[in-house]
Design a protein around this motif. Structure first.
Motif, PDB file in Angstrom:
ATOM      1  N   SER A 172       0.822  -1.208   0.000  1.00  0.00           N
ATOM      2  CA  SER A 172       0.000   0.000   0.000  1.00  0.00           C
ATOM      3  C   SER A 172       0.858   1.260   0.000  1.00  0.00           C
ATOM      4  O   SER A 172       0.588   2.209  -0.744  1.00  0.00           O
ATOM      5  N   CYS A 173       1.924   1.261   0.799  1.00  0.00           N
ATOM      6  CA  CYS A 173       2.808   2.433   0.860  1.00  0.00           C
ATOM      7  C   CYS A 173       3.611   2.585  -0.430  1.00  0.00           C
ATOM      8  O   CYS A 173       3.915   3.708  -0.842  1.00  0.00           O
ATOM      9  N   LYS A 174       3.947   1.482  -1.056  1.00  0.00           N
ATOM     10  CA  LYS A 174       4.611   1.557  -2.362  1.00  0.00           C
ATOM     11  C   LYS A 174       3.694   2.235  -3.378  1.00  0.00           C
ATOM     12  O   LYS A 174       4.129   3.059  -4.180  1.00  0.00           O
ATOM     13  N   GLU A 175       2.426   1.855  -3.343  1.00  0.00           N
ATOM     14  CA  GLU A 175       1.465   2.425  -4.294  1.00  0.00           C
ATOM     15  C   GLU A 175       1.234   3.909  -4.011  1.00  0.00           C
ATOM     16  O   GLU A 175       1.172   4.728  -4.932  1.00  0.00           O
ATOM     17  N   ARG A 176       1.124   4.271  -2.734  1.00  0.00           N
ATOM     18  CA  ARG A 176       0.829   5.658  -2.371  1.00  0.00           C
ATOM     19  C   ARG A 176       1.994   6.607  -2.650  1.00  0.00           C
ATOM     20  O   ARG A 176       1.784   7.783  -2.950  1.00  0.00           O
ATOM     21  N   THR A 177       3.204   6.094  -2.544  1.00  0.00           N
ATOM     22  CA  THR A 177       4.380   6.955  -2.754  1.00  0.00           C
ATOM     23  C   THR A 177       4.920   6.898  -4.181  1.00  0.00           C
ATOM     24  O   THR A 177       5.813   7.662  -4.537  1.00  0.00           O
ATOM     25  N   GLY A 178       4.389   5.979  -4.991  1.00  0.00           N
ATOM     26  CA  GLY A 178       4.898   5.821  -6.356  1.00  0.00           C
ATOM     27  C   GLY A 178       6.300   5.233  -6.386  1.00  0.00           C
ATOM     28  O   GLY A 178       7.057   5.432  -7.349  1.00  0.00           O
ATOM     29  N   LEU A 179       6.654   4.498  -5.334  1.00  0.00           N
ATOM     30  CA  LEU A 179       8.014   3.976  -5.190  1.00  0.00           C
ATOM     31  C   LEU A 179       8.453   3.118  -6.372  1.00  0.00           C
ATOM     32  O   LEU A 179       9.578   3.249  -6.866  1.00  0.00           O
ATOM     33  N   LEU A 180       7.576   2.252  -6.824  1.00  0.00           N
ATOM     34  CA  LEU A 180       7.973   1.316  -7.885  1.00  0.00           C
ATOM     35  C   LEU A 180       8.342   2.041  -9.172  1.00  0.00           C
ATOM     36  O   LEU A 180       9.339   1.700  -9.818  1.00  0.00           O
ATOM     37  N   ASP A 181       7.569   3.035  -9.554  1.00  0.00           N
ATOM     38  CA  ASP A 181       7.863   3.787 -10.781  1.00  0.00           C
ATOM     39  C   ASP A 181       9.166   4.560 -10.653  1.00  0.00           C
ATOM     40  O   ASP A 181       9.985   4.579 -11.578  1.00  0.00           O
ATOM     41  N   VAL A 182       9.355   5.197  -9.497  1.00  0.00           N
ATOM     42  CA  VAL A 182      10.577   5.987  -9.285  1.00  0.00           C
ATOM     43  C   VAL A 182      11.809   5.096  -9.322  1.00  0.00           C
ATOM     44  O   VAL A 182      12.806   5.414  -9.986  1.00  0.00           O
ATOM     45  N   TRP A 183      11.747   3.977  -8.615  1.00  0.00           N
ATOM     46  CA  TRP A 183      12.892   3.068  -8.551  1.00  0.00           C
ATOM     47  C   TRP A 183      13.181   2.456  -9.916  1.00  0.00           C
ATOM     48  O   TRP A 183      14.329   2.383 -10.356  1.00  0.00           O
ATOM     49  N   PHE A 184      12.121   2.029 -10.611  1.00  0.00           N
ATOM     50  CA  PHE A 184      12.292   1.436 -11.933  1.00  0.00           C
ATOM     51  C   PHE A 184      12.929   2.445 -12.897  1.00  0.00           C
ATOM     52  O   PHE A 184      13.851   2.105 -13.650  1.00  0.00           O
ATOM     53  N   ASP A 185      12.450   3.669 -12.896  1.00  0.00           N
ATOM     54  CA  ASP A 185      12.992   4.692 -13.796  1.00  0.00           C
ATOM     55  C   ASP A 185      14.460   4.966 -13.500  1.00  0.00           C
ATOM     56  O   ASP A 185      15.273   5.108 -14.420  1.00  0.00           O
ATOM     57  N   ALA A 186      14.802   5.036 -12.217  1.00  0.00           N
ATOM     58  CA  ALA A 186      16.191   5.306 -11.826  1.00  0.00           C
ATOM     59  C   ALA A 186      17.107   4.175 -12.246  1.00  0.00           C
ATOM     60  O   ALA A 186      18.191   4.403 -12.811  1.00  0.00           O
ATOM     61  N   GLU A 187      16.680   2.940 -12.006  1.00  0.00           N
ATOM     62  CA  GLU A 187      17.539   1.812 -12.379  1.00  0.00           C
ATOM     63  C   GLU A 187      17.617   1.659 -13.892  1.00  0.00           C
ATOM     64  O   GLU A 187      18.675   1.345 -14.434  1.00  0.00           O
TER      65      GLU A 187
END
Length: 223
Positions: A172-187
């Motif tokens: 839920s926190c990953k979804e709310r913070t957009g963590l997956l998109d940010v991390w994927f884009d950076a990597e």
């Protein structure tokens, strides 16, 4: 197996379960609610009913009934059995023409280093902080998703209600913070630069992968 005068028909395996990519930790809410941080159970594969002779020739020294430390070769009716048996021999002979150790090492290095380096980027560190703050509001104290995933009680022992609740909060926190998109884009950005530097080696590896896949499809079609 025919060359040894034996028949063999492999069991029909069930369709493989949908793979879960956990590069960035757990990401599927349904799985988190049901299994916490554990991998969903895999469908069992039916065991083939084989005779002792079939097992011996199929697996060679890798058979559980054989002593793999024996230096002498195994035989069946006077004919030498490959050390890895018919199955291992088939796998090795199929794989060998498509092996590219140098290319595989390049790909592995890029995968490892890009993952490690992405976590040091300002944007990923910032989104980790947002995720951590979100988790604290839910009653959990973790610096990063990797720290939650590495919790010993979430990796072994009985699955608990606490683990499920933590996993749900994690996703839920990953979804709310957009963590997956940010991390994927950076990597991805890091990987693209690394790929450019080793394009020749990776192109060769990619071509061999496609040739191997094509050869495998032909074998299955002929079968």
């Amino acid at each position: 197996m025919k060359d040894f005068g034996l028949t063999y028909r492999p069991t029909k395996n069930p369709a493989p379960a949908v793979a879960q990519d956990r590069r960035y930790g757990i990401t599927d809410m349904d799985s988190a609610a049901r299994y916490g941080y554990r991998m969903p159970p895999q469908q069992s594969v039916p065991e083939a009913r084989l005779t002792e002779d079939q097992i011996k020739v199929l697996y060679g020294k890798t058979s559980p009934t054989e002593d793999s430390t024996k230096s002498a070769g195994l035989q069946y009716q006077g004919k030498e059995i490959p050390d890895h048996g018919c199955l291992g021999s088939a796998i090795l002979s199929f794989r060998k023409p498509y092996e590219d150790k140098a290319g595989a090492e390049v790909a592995s290095r890029i995968s490892t280093e890009s993952f490690e380096n992405s976590q040091k980027t300002p944007q990923v560190r910032a989104v980790f902080d947002k995720w951590s703050s979100c988790m604290k509001k839910e009653g959990y104290d973790y610096a990063s998703p990797m720290a939650a995933l590495a919790t010993p009680s979430f990796r072994q022992g009985k699955l608990s209600a606490k683990e499920k609740k933590t996993a749900v909060a994690d996703v839920s926190c990953k979804e709310r913070t957009g963590l997956l998109d940010v991390w994927f884009d950076a990597e991805s950005s890091i990987q693209k630069e690394m790929i450019k530097a080793d394009a020749q080696a990776l192109n060769k590896l990619g071509e061999l992968h496609w040739k191997k896949l094509s050869a495998a499809r032909k074998i299955l079609a002929d079968a």
